[in-house]
Every structure is written in C-alpha cells, then in structure tokens.
Design a protein around this motif. Structure first.
Motif, PDB file in Angstrom:
ATOM      1  N   ILE A  86      36.878  36.321  47.496  1.00 58.65           N
ATOM      2  CA  ILE A  86      36.173  37.243  46.593  1.00 58.65           C
ATOM      3  C   ILE A  86      36.817  38.624  46.642  1.00 58.65           C
ATOM      4  CG2 ILE A  86      33.973  38.416  46.179  1.00 58.65           C
ATOM      5  CD1 ILE A  86      32.604  35.856  47.218  1.00 58.65           C
ATOM      6  N   VAL A  87      37.069  39.135  47.847  1.00 58.09           N
ATOM      7  CA  VAL A  87      37.678  40.468  47.998  1.00 58.09           C
ATOM      8  C   VAL A  87      39.094  40.473  47.436  1.00 58.09           C
ATOM      9  CG1 VAL A  87      38.469  42.176  49.683  1.00 58.09           C
ATOM     10  CG2 VAL A  87      36.236  41.081  49.965  1.00 58.09           C
ATOM     11  N   LEU A  88      39.864  39.445  47.751  1.00 59.60           N
ATOM     12  CA  LEU A  88      41.238  39.374  47.258  1.00 59.60           C
ATOM     13  C   LEU A  88      41.266  39.250  45.734  1.00 59.60           C
ATOM     14  CD1 LEU A  88      44.206  39.294  48.059  1.00 59.60           C
ATOM     15  CD2 LEU A  88      44.032  36.817  48.188  1.00 59.60           C
ATOM     16  N   GLY A  89      40.389  38.439  45.172  1.00 59.67           N
ATOM     17  CA  GLY A  89      40.316  38.305  43.712  1.00 59.67           C
ATOM     18  C   GLY A  89      39.941  39.617  43.047  1.00 59.67           C
ATOM     19  N   LEU A  90      39.015  40.361  43.645  1.00 57.27           N
ATOM     20  CA  LEU A  90      38.603  41.657  43.117  1.00 57.27           C
ATOM     21  C   LEU A  90      39.760  42.652  43.146  1.00 57.27           C
ATOM     22  CD1 LEU A  90      36.037  43.107  42.091  1.00 57.27           C
ATOM     23  CD2 LEU A  90      35.656  43.867  44.415  1.00 57.27           C
ATOM     24  N   ILE A  91      40.497  42.689  44.237  1.00 57.16           N
ATOM     25  CA  ILE A  91      41.627  43.625  44.365  1.00 57.16           C
ATOM     26  C   ILE A  91      42.747  43.256  43.387  1.00 57.16           C
ATOM     27  CG2 ILE A  91      43.467  44.391  45.921  1.00 57.16           C
ATOM     28  CD1 ILE A  91      41.402  44.188  48.205  1.00 57.16           C
ATOM     29  N   VAL A  92      43.098  41.982  43.328  1.00 57.64           N
ATOM     30  CA  VAL A  92      44.178  41.554  42.432  1.00 57.64           C
ATOM     31  C   VAL A  92      43.779  41.783  40.973  1.00 57.64           C
ATOM     32  CG1 VAL A  92      45.453  39.538  41.614  1.00 57.64           C
ATOM     33  CG2 VAL A  92      45.190  39.930  44.053  1.00 57.64           C
ATOM     34  N   GLY A  93      42.535  41.477  40.620  1.00 57.53           N
ATOM     35  CA  GLY A  93      42.060  41.694  39.248  1.00 57.53           C
ATOM     36  C   GLY A  93      42.084  43.157  38.862  1.00 57.53           C
ATOM     37  N   THR A  94      41.668  44.030  39.760  1.00 62.84           N
ATOM     38  CA  THR A  94      41.695  45.469  39.493  1.00 62.84           C
ATOM     39  C   THR A  94      43.134  45.953  39.347  1.00 62.84           C
ATOM     40  OG1 THR A  94      39.652  45.726  40.766  1.00 62.84           O
ATOM     41  CG2 THR A  94      40.902  47.722  40.301  1.00 62.84           C
ATOM     42  N   GLY A  95      44.027  45.461  40.174  1.00 58.57           N
ATOM     43  CA  GLY A  95      45.442  45.846  40.075  1.00 58.57           C
ATOM     44  C   GLY A  95      46.054  45.404  38.756  1.00 58.57           C
ATOM     45  N   LEU A  96      45.772  44.179  38.351  1.00 59.94           N
ATOM     46  CA  LEU A  96      46.295  43.702  37.068  1.00 59.94           C
ATOM     47  C   LEU A  96      45.687  44.475  35.901  1.00 59.94           C
ATOM     48  CD1 LEU A  96      46.388  39.842  37.662  1.00 59.94           C
ATOM     49  CD2 LEU A  96      48.326  41.410  37.497  1.00 59.94           C
ATOM     50  N   GLY A  97      44.410  44.820  36.002  1.00 61.02           N
ATOM     51  CA  GLY A  97      43.774  45.636  34.962  1.00 61.02           C
ATOM     52  C   GLY A  97      44.378  47.020  34.889  1.00 61.02           C
ATOM     53  N   HIS A  98      44.701  47.605  36.046  1.00 62.36           N
ATOM     54  CA  HIS A  98      45.362  48.916  36.063  1.00 62.36           C
ATOM     55  C   HIS A  98      46.730  48.824  35.381  1.00 62.36           C
ATOM     56  CE1 HIS A  98      46.639  52.831  37.465  1.00 62.36           C
ATOM     57  NE2 HIS A  98      47.742  52.273  37.943  1.00 62.36           N
ATOM     58  N   TYR A  99      47.477  47.783  35.678  1.00 65.68           N
ATOM     59  CA  TYR A  99      48.784  47.586  35.043  1.00 65.68           C
ATOM     60  C   TYR A  99      48.623  47.448  33.524  1.00 65.68           C
ATOM     61  CZ  TYR A  99      53.236  45.474  33.777  1.00 65.68           C
ATOM     62  OH  TYR A  99      54.432  45.197  33.184  1.00 65.68           O
TER      63      TYR A  99
END
Length: 149
Positions: A25-38
C-alpha cells in the motif's frame, strides 16, 4: 497538488490494496504520486521567458503606404509583403519539437532557429518575423506535427 499527483496517488493506493499488505500500500502510494508528479510536469504550461526572443526584432514594420498606386518616372513599383509560407510554420514546429526532446526550449536553440532561417534559407525580415510569431505560438501551446495548420 496537481490533478496528476492526486490521480496517481489514488491509483497507487488501489493497486496496493489489491496486492495487500502494508508495504504494498505504501509503495503503491509513493510510486503513484511520483508518476502523477511526472505527468503534471510534462503537461504544465511553459514558462514565459521574454528574453528568449531578444535576438528577434521587436516588430515588423511594413513600408509606408502611398496614396496613389501610380508609378511616376524613376520610381520603383510598390511591393507588398509576401504571403507567409506554410512550410516555415512546419519547419519551426519541427525545430521546437526537437528542442523539447531534451527539456524546455532554451535561448541558444531559439538563436539556432533564427540562424537557420537567416543564413541557410536566406530569409527576409518578414519571414524572420513570421518565424518569431510561430515560435511564440508553439511555446505558449505545444503544436502537433500531425495536426493541420
């Protein structure tokens, strides 16, 4: 927070919940936020840098209009500004797309566009001014080479 970051965080959270476990859950949240920032960075409006166009003349001034169209002895005929060549717009779009391949367009790249039109194509002042307008248009909203002009 941009819309891409929020959407990315939501999708990452959903993927983490589907996988299960707190780390997913934490890893998915971080990766999703990073991809959204990109995504937000790639679709952001370009910054307005007026100094990038400092090499171009401020405005094109057509020759003064004469009241009569008759030609007196020893006078040159009145010449109007030529129509804009649609190929100039396409060449400028190509230059902008190539320059954006490595990030935002820089002043050196704009100088190279001007040098190409002046020295290689031997463009007149009217054409250089048209290229300047095209560059401003393409920097304010990215153009697609596939879209009709």
């Amino acid at each position: 927070m941009g819309a891409g970051k929020v959407l990315g965080a939501m999708l990452g959270l959903m993927a983490g919940l589907l996988v299960g476990g707190p780390w997913a859950i934490v890893l998915g949240l971080i990766v999703g936020t990073g991809l959204g920032h990109y995504f937000d960075e790639q679709h952001a409006a370009p910054p307005d840098f007026p100094e990038i166009f400092s090499d171009f003349p401020a405005a094109f001034e057509p020759p003064p209009e004469h009241s009569s169209l008759t030609q007196g002895p020893g006078e040159f005929p009145i010449v109007q500004a030529p129509d804009e060549d649609p190929l100039d717009r396409d060449i400028t779009a190509l230059f902008v797309d190539v320059a954006r391949a490595d990030g935002e367009m820089r002043r050196e790249e704009v100088r190279e566009v001007r040098r190409y039109f002046e020295e290689v194509l031997h463009a007149d002042a009217h054409t250089v001014q048209a290229v300047r307008r095209h560059l401003k248009d393409f920097l304010s909203h990215p153009a697609s080479l596939d879209a009709p002009a």
